[in-house]
Enzyme design. Structure first.
Site, PDB file in Angstrom:
ATOM      1  N   HIS A  24      38.976  40.378  34.201  1.00 18.30           N
ATOM      2  CA  HIS A  24      38.744  41.195  35.440  1.00 18.30           C
ATOM      3  C   HIS A  24      39.565  42.531  35.204  1.00 18.30           C
ATOM      4  O   HIS A  24      40.227  42.702  34.214  1.00 18.30           O
ATOM      5  CB  HIS A  24      39.304  40.630  36.699  1.00 18.30           C
ATOM      6  CG  HIS A  24      40.690  40.468  36.723  1.00 18.30           C
ATOM      7  ND1 HIS A  24      41.287  39.106  36.595  1.00 18.30           N
ATOM      8  CD2 HIS A  24      41.666  41.122  36.674  1.00 18.30           C
ATOM      9  CE1 HIS A  24      42.729  39.242  36.345  1.00 18.30           C
ATOM     10  NE2 HIS A  24      42.912  40.146  36.549  1.00 18.30           N
TER      11      HIS A  24
HETATM   12  C1  T46 Z   1      46.126  40.196  36.395  1.00 19.38           C
HETATM   13  C2  T46 Z   1      46.553  39.189  35.233  1.00 19.38           C
HETATM   14  C3  T46 Z   1      47.424  39.777  34.209  1.00 19.38           C
HETATM   15  C4  T46 Z   1      47.408  35.216  44.565  1.00 19.38           C
HETATM   16  O1  T46 Z   1      47.170  34.842  45.642  1.00 19.38           O
HETATM   17  N1  T46 Z   1      48.425  36.077  44.445  1.00 19.38           N
HETATM   18  C5  T46 Z   1      48.823  36.639  43.396  1.00 19.38           C
HETATM   19  O2  T46 Z   1      49.667  37.682  43.664  1.00 19.38           O
HETATM   20  C6  T46 Z   1      47.948  36.325  42.420  1.00 19.38           C
HETATM   21  C7  T46 Z   1      48.383  37.422  41.050  1.00 19.38           C
HETATM   22  C8  T46 Z   1      46.976  35.455  42.322  1.00 19.38           C
HETATM   23  N2  T46 Z   1      46.678  34.904  43.312  1.00 19.38           N
HETATM   24  C9  T46 Z   1      45.898  34.039  43.389  1.00 19.38           C
HETATM   25  C10 T46 Z   1      44.252  34.147  43.125  1.00 19.38           C
HETATM   26  C11 T46 Z   1      43.571  33.114  42.619  1.00 19.38           C
HETATM   27  O3  T46 Z   1      43.184  32.161  43.490  1.00 19.38           O
HETATM   28  O4  T46 Z   1      45.817  32.853  42.270  1.00 19.38           O
HETATM   29  C12 T46 Z   1      44.888  32.539  41.829  1.00 19.38           C
HETATM   30  C13 T46 Z   1      44.958  32.817  40.078  1.00 19.38           C
HETATM   31  O5  T46 Z   1      44.536  34.461  39.951  1.00 19.38           O
HETATM   32  P1  T46 Z   1      43.805  34.894  39.056  1.00 19.38           P
HETATM   33  O6  T46 Z   1      42.447  34.075  38.669  1.00 19.38           O
HETATM   34  O7  T46 Z   1      43.496  36.325  39.508  1.00 19.38           O
HETATM   35  O8  T46 Z   1      44.970  34.814  37.754  1.00 19.38           O
HETATM   36  P2  T46 Z   1      44.732  35.317  36.228  1.00 19.38           P
HETATM   37  O9  T46 Z   1      45.429  34.934  35.408  1.00 19.38           O
HETATM   38  O10 T46 Z   1      43.169  35.596  35.915  1.00 19.38           O
HETATM   39  O11 T46 Z   1      44.991  37.118  36.555  1.00 19.38           O
HETATM   40  C14 T46 Z   1      46.448  37.446  36.898  1.00 19.38           C
HETATM   41  C15 T46 Z   1      46.403  38.401  38.161  1.00 19.38           C
HETATM   42  O12 T46 Z   1      45.475  37.783  39.256  1.00 19.38           O
HETATM   43  C16 T46 Z   1      45.859  39.654  37.703  1.00 19.38           C
HETATM   44  O13 T46 Z   1      45.892  40.565  38.819  1.00 19.38           O
HETATM   45  O14 T46 Z   1      46.020  41.418  35.879  1.00 19.38           O
HETATM   46  O15 T46 Z   1      47.156  37.969  35.932  1.00 19.38           O
END
Ligand code: T46
Length: 132
Positions: free
Chosen positions: A48
């Site tokens: 993303h």
């Molecule tokens: C990024 C990379 C480096 C939350 O509820 N609060 C939060 O602060 C974050 C970061 C995530 N979430 C929830 C949203 C999703 O349901 O946690 C779940 C996993 O998040 P995501 O799929 O976005 O995780 P990554 O590892 O793909 O991405 C994360 C960050 O979201 C993003 O901002 O830049 O790490």
């Protein structure tokens, strides 16, 4: 530069090392949130971009790869030293790959969590950074 690797400052004395970064000296934004990524199971993460969010990623233990893309250029950054912070700026597609089993990543963020700031489709990202 569309991304940056920022060194923490090391302060060493007889007790050991202290690493520091502060606003204007290695830390380019005020931090409103942080999160930790760990217990990886070989699956890549990310895929993303953010519209406005700045983030600093530190690999506190182990190693991993950040694949960054600004719509024109792609770079692979190997994070394997906790004193190196990767500043991921807005409008950057990011993917995280090849985590070591012991990897721990700390991410500092400039804003609180807001799903509306995410662009989770690569085609949408390209249209957003390179409007026709
Ligand atoms: C990024 C990379 C480096 C939350 O509820 N609060 C939060 O602060 C974050 C970061 C995530 N979430 C929830 C949203 C999703 O349901 O946690 C779940 C996993 O998040 P995501 O799929 O976005 O995780 P990554 O590892 O793909 O991405 C994360 C960050 O979201 C993003 O901002 O830049 O790490």
């Amino acid at each position: 530069m569309w991304y940056e690797v920022c060194d923490l400052k090391r302060i060493t004395d007889l007790r050991g090392d202290l690493y520091v970064s502060e606003l204007g000296a290695g830390l380019p934004f005020a931090v409103k949130r942080f999160y930790i990524l760990t217990s990886f199971n070989k699956q890549a993460r990310g895929f993303h971009a953010h519209k406005a969010l700045h983030q600093m990623a530190y690999c506190l233990q182990g190693h991993c790869e950040f694949h960054l893309d600004n719509g024109d250029q792609r770079e692979v950054i190997h994070l394997n030293a906790y004193e190196k912070g990767l500043h991921i700026k807005p409008a950057t597609w990011r993917e995280m790959h090849n985590f070591s089993n012991d990897c721990i990543i700390l991410v500092l963020a400039s804003e609180v969590y807001d799903e509306a700031d995410y662009i989770r489709s690569y085609d949408e990202f390209l249209s957003w950074v390179k409007p026709t």
